[in-house]
Design an enzyme around this catalytic site. Structure first.
Site, PDB file in Angstrom:
ATOM      1  N   ALA A  44      52.664  -1.971 -35.090  1.00  0.00           N
ATOM      2  CA  ALA A  44      52.175  -3.209 -35.702  1.00  0.00           C
ATOM      3  C   ALA A  44      50.735  -3.497 -35.298  1.00  0.00           C
ATOM      4  CB  ALA A  44      53.077  -4.365 -35.300  1.00  0.00           C
ATOM      5  N   GLY A  56      57.545   0.791 -29.361  1.00  0.00           N
ATOM      6  CA  GLY A  56      57.151   1.621 -30.495  1.00  0.00           C
ATOM      7  C   GLY A  56      56.815   0.780 -31.709  1.00  0.00           C
ATOM      8  N   ASP A  57      57.626  -0.241 -31.970  1.00  0.00           N
ATOM      9  CA  ASP A  57      57.378  -1.127 -33.103  1.00  0.00           C
ATOM     10  C   ASP A  57      56.104  -1.942 -32.913  1.00  0.00           C
ATOM     11  OD1 ASP A  57      59.768  -0.837 -34.910  1.00  0.00           O
ATOM     12  OD2 ASP A  57      60.813  -1.368 -33.081  1.00  0.00           O
ATOM     13  N   THR A  58      55.941  -2.522 -31.722  1.00  0.00           N
ATOM     14  CA  THR A  58      54.793  -3.395 -31.530  1.00  0.00           C
ATOM     15  C   THR A  58      53.478  -2.614 -31.469  1.00  0.00           C
ATOM     16  OG1 THR A  58      55.281  -3.411 -29.148  1.00  0.00           O
ATOM     17  CG2 THR A  58      56.092  -5.252 -30.442  1.00  0.00           C
TER      18      THR A  58
END
Length: 395
Positions: free
Chosen positions: A185, A180-182
């Site tokens: 980003a 989810g974070d990557t």
């Protein structure tokens, strides 16, 4: 160069400028979503100044396995570290001065945090009209959930990912990485590149609003229309994608191997490889829809066949017959794989503390202005403060 070609001496990399050479980025994020966006821009050649809290720095410095965490070496590469406490007027003033000299600002705090720190993006853009602000948050800058605390795992749940990952008789599984974070980003980086391109015409910057849950939602394929139009709700199905067959992980005598032969012509080649040309015209497997309906029995047939071979033997057969297939690799496998080495998918960086340190390379590959690892991640919090003050601010 890759591991088999030797260790990168970063002092020799300074002439590698990259496609974003000349672009200045200020990163005030922490952990993954903001910093990975900064890493991507830095790999492409941008000069990235990371503002960290004095003494403690980004918590990512302590993340990773083993007694010498290495994650920071990847996400902190190609960056300069400036120490500033953004909760104080002095820290805010230094950040403001740097941002007014920048092309891109990256942040991944809860909405309203920058405003409380006297760093309102709208006001910053008034002072630096070419500034692009990438704002990454759990739920976006607007909407009823905007002020909720958000993490990548929560976004994976809300965006639909966790619902469909895992075995059907068990709770939802984690991907194994902070997807989810990557994803957020990566979309933040994409938005910044789009805004930089548009700025060439308008001369003006803008705000890029990235929500973690929307970044997950974006890659959920037909999840929404399948339900809305066909009434089909995707559920957990383990390693199998329902209706797409054969496409699964199959057991060999000494390991596991993935085969993807769901297209009609490819399935025919697999049947020839198996010595079962009769399956090509079998009504149960004659076309895509039929194979989907008989997925379990087809997987059973293939599993019984693959179990007779080693992974090496099966890989050779799949290559011979032109069937898409591949080994299930871990880090140890990747470090000895000749294709990874040939394409510099893994590079070995000369780290002053850890010595030669393999890590993933830079992607995608650009023919004229390739991305590169030019700087080690900063060892000390704020180690570049004086240099950046001098070069950016003339102090």
């Amino acid at each position: 160069m890759g591991d088999k070609g030797g260790t990168i001496k970063l002092t020799e990399q300074t002439e590698k400028k990259g496609a974003l050479h000349g672009i200045r980025v200020v990163e005030v994020g922490q952990l993954i979503a903001g910093p990975f966006c900064g890493q991507l821009l830095g790999d492409m050649g941008a000069e990235v100044v990371k503002i960290e809290p004095p003494e403690t720095g980004d918590p990512m410095r302590a993340w990773g396995q083993g007694d010498r965490p290495t994650w920071w070496r990847v996400i902190g590469r190609n960056k300069y570290s400036v120490a500033a406490n953004l909760r104080t007027p002095d820290g805010q003033e230094l950040a403001r001065k740097l941002i007014l000299k920048a092309d891109v600002l990256i942040e991944n705090f809860r909405p309203g945090t920058l405003e409380r720190w006297s760093l309102d993006p709208e006001e910053l853009i008034k002072l630096n009209e070419r500034l692009i602000v990438v704002r990454v948050s759990g739920y976006g800058q607007t909407g009823p959930y905007a002020q909720r605390a958000g993490f990548g795992g929560i976004a994976e749940a809300m965006g639909g990912w966790r619902k469909i990952v895992g075995e059907p008789d068990r709770p939802p599984s984690r991907m194994g990485i902070s997807i989810g974070d990557t994803l957020a980003a990566t979309y933040g980086c994409m938005g910044a590149l789009a805004a930089l391109h548009e700025r060439e015409t308008s001369g003006r910057g803008q705000i890029v609003d990235v929500a973690l849950y929307e970044s997950v939602l974006q890659v959920m394929e037909g999840l929404i229309p399948e339900w809305a139009v066909a009434g089909h709700k995707r559920e957990r199905t383990g390693s199998r994608l329902p209706g797409i067959a054969p496409s699964n992980v199959y057991r060999c005598s000494d390991g596991e191997f993935l085969i993807g032969a769901n297209q009609d012509s490819v399935f025919a080649r697999l049947c020839d490889a198996m010595g079962r040309p009769d399956l090509i015209s079998d009504p149960r497997y004659a076309d895509h829809a039929a194979r989907g309906r008989h997925q379990q029995e087809l997987d059973d047939l293939i599993s019984a066949w693959t179990a007779q071979f080693t992974v090496d033997e099966l890989e050779g057969t799949m290559i011979e017959y032109g069937v898409p297939a591949g080994r299930i690799l871990d880090a140890e496998d990747m470090l000895s794989d000749p294709h990874f080495a040939a394409r510099e998918a893994i590079v070995t960086v000369d780290d002053p503390e850890l010595g030669p340190t393999p890590m993933q390379g830079t992607f995608p590959k650009l023919s004229r202005t390739p991305s590169s690892v030019r700087r080690n991640a900063p060892r000390e919090v704020g180690q570049d403060t004086d240099e950046i003050r001098r070069r950016w601010l003339g102090e």
